[in-house]
Design a protein around this motif. Structure first.
Motif, short mmCIF file in Angstrom:
data_model
loop_
_atom_site.label_atom_id
_atom_site.label_comp_id
_atom_site.label_asym_id
_atom_site.label_seq_id
_atom_site.Cartn_x
_atom_site.Cartn_y
_atom_site.Cartn_z
N PRO A 1 0.84 -1.21 0.00
CA PRO A 1 0.00 0.00 0.00
C PRO A 1 0.87 1.25 0.00
O PRO A 1 2.00 1.23 0.48
N GLU A 2 0.36 2.33 -0.55
CA GLU A 2 1.11 3.58 -0.62
C GLU A 2 0.96 4.37 0.67
O GLU A 2 0.17 5.30 0.76
N LEU A 3 1.73 3.97 1.65
CA LEU A 3 1.72 4.62 2.96
C LEU A 3 2.85 5.65 3.01
O LEU A 3 3.86 5.51 2.31
N PRO A 4 2.72 6.66 3.88
CA PRO A 4 3.87 7.53 4.11
C PRO A 4 4.96 6.72 4.82
O PRO A 4 4.73 5.58 5.24
N PHE A 5 6.12 7.32 4.98
CA PHE A 5 7.25 6.67 5.63
C PHE A 5 7.57 7.41 6.93
O PHE A 5 7.55 8.64 6.96
N THR B 1 9.13 14.55 -2.15
CA THR B 1 8.10 14.46 -1.11
C THR B 1 7.09 15.60 -1.22
O THR B 1 7.41 16.68 -1.72
N LEU B 2 5.89 15.33 -0.75
CA LEU B 2 4.85 16.37 -0.64
C LEU B 2 4.92 17.05 0.71
O LEU B 2 4.73 18.26 0.82
N ARG B 3 5.16 16.24 1.78
CA ARG B 3 5.18 16.75 3.15
C ARG B 3 6.20 15.99 3.97
O ARG B 3 6.40 14.80 3.77
N GLU B 4 6.77 16.70 4.92
CA GLU B 4 7.64 16.11 5.93
C GLU B 4 7.30 16.81 7.23
O GLU B 4 7.36 18.03 7.30
N MET C 1 9.75 5.31 22.93
CA MET C 1 9.32 6.29 21.93
C MET C 1 10.51 6.66 21.06
O MET C 1 11.60 6.92 21.57
N VAL C 2 10.29 6.69 19.75
CA VAL C 2 11.32 7.11 18.80
C VAL C 2 10.83 8.37 18.11
O VAL C 2 9.70 8.43 17.61
N SER C 3 11.67 9.39 18.07
CA SER C 3 11.35 10.64 17.37
C SER C 3 11.82 10.55 15.93
O SER C 3 12.88 9.98 15.66
N GLY C 4 11.05 11.14 15.03
CA GLY C 4 11.43 11.13 13.63
C GLY C 4 10.55 12.06 12.82
O GLY C 4 10.03 13.04 13.36
N ASP C 5 10.40 11.72 11.56
CA ASP C 5 9.58 12.52 10.65
C ASP C 5 8.69 11.62 9.82
O ASP C 5 9.11 10.54 9.40
N LEU C 6 7.49 12.09 9.60
CA LEU C 6 6.54 11.42 8.73
C LEU C 6 6.70 12.04 7.34
O LEU C 6 6.54 13.25 7.19
N VAL C 7 7.06 11.22 6.37
CA VAL C 7 7.37 11.69 5.02
C VAL C 7 6.33 11.15 4.06
O VAL C 7 6.13 9.94 3.96
N THR C 8 5.66 12.06 3.36
CA THR C 8 4.68 11.68 2.34
C THR C 8 5.30 11.92 0.98
O THR C 8 5.69 13.04 0.65
N ALA C 9 5.42 10.85 0.20
CA ALA C 9 6.04 10.92 -1.12
C ALA C 9 5.10 11.54 -2.15
O ALA C 9 3.88 11.43 -2.03
N ARG C 10 5.67 12.17 -3.15
CA ARG C 10 4.89 12.61 -4.31
C ARG C 10 4.36 11.36 -5.00
O ARG C 10 5.11 10.39 -5.16
N PRO C 11 3.08 11.34 -5.40
CA PRO C 11 2.50 10.13 -6.00
C PRO C 11 3.31 9.58 -7.17
O PRO C 11 3.50 8.38 -7.30
#
Length: 143
Positions: free
Chosen positions: A4-8, A29-32, A61-71
């Protein structure tokens, strides 16, 4: 099987300002946005970190970034990230496993399903036995 096309959810060298972000994510990416992965501890590896799942540990708990790729970049980016993490589905030699997990945006109230590269079972067992979790769960902060 098509993934599935999930964010990372990224927590190490793929975060903004880190070397692999510039090589693999810049412009794709579209969003980070800042996010956290509950139920995991962060361990230092040789030059990069490992998230080790720790269900039931209240402070894990792990800190990071949610990355949404360009389709239009998604399929190629997924393949590039799998290659970077040396992940192949079902391969017992994997150092990381790509798993779908709930991560929290920093507002703490919005869970998002995302791909996360976590330590493969053998690696996780070794880190639990001999490693030391990174205090605070934030890898770039220790650099």
């Amino acid at each position: 099987m098509i993934a599935p096309e999930l964010p990372f959810f990224v927590y190490g060298t793929l975060r903004p300002g880190q070397v692999n972000h510039d090589l693999l994510l810049r412009g794709r990416t579209l969003r980070e946005e800042p996010a956290r992965l509950a139920g995991a501890l962060l361990y230092d590896g040789p030059g990069y970190p490992y998230a080790v799942e720790a269900p039931g540990e209240a402070d894990a708990m792990v800190s990071g970034d949610l990355v949404t790729a360009r389709p239009e970049e998604y399929a190629r980016l997924l393949a590039d990230l799998d290659r970077l993490e040396e992940y192949a589905p079902g391969d017992p030699r994997n150092l990381y496993e790509r798993v779908a997990r709930e991560v929290l945006r920093v507002d703490g109230a919005t869970p998002v399903r995302a791909w996360v590269y976590v330590a493969a079972p053998a690696v996780a067992a070794g880190l639990r036995a001999r490693g030391k979790p990174i205090e605070g769960g934030a890898w770039p902060a220790r650099r």
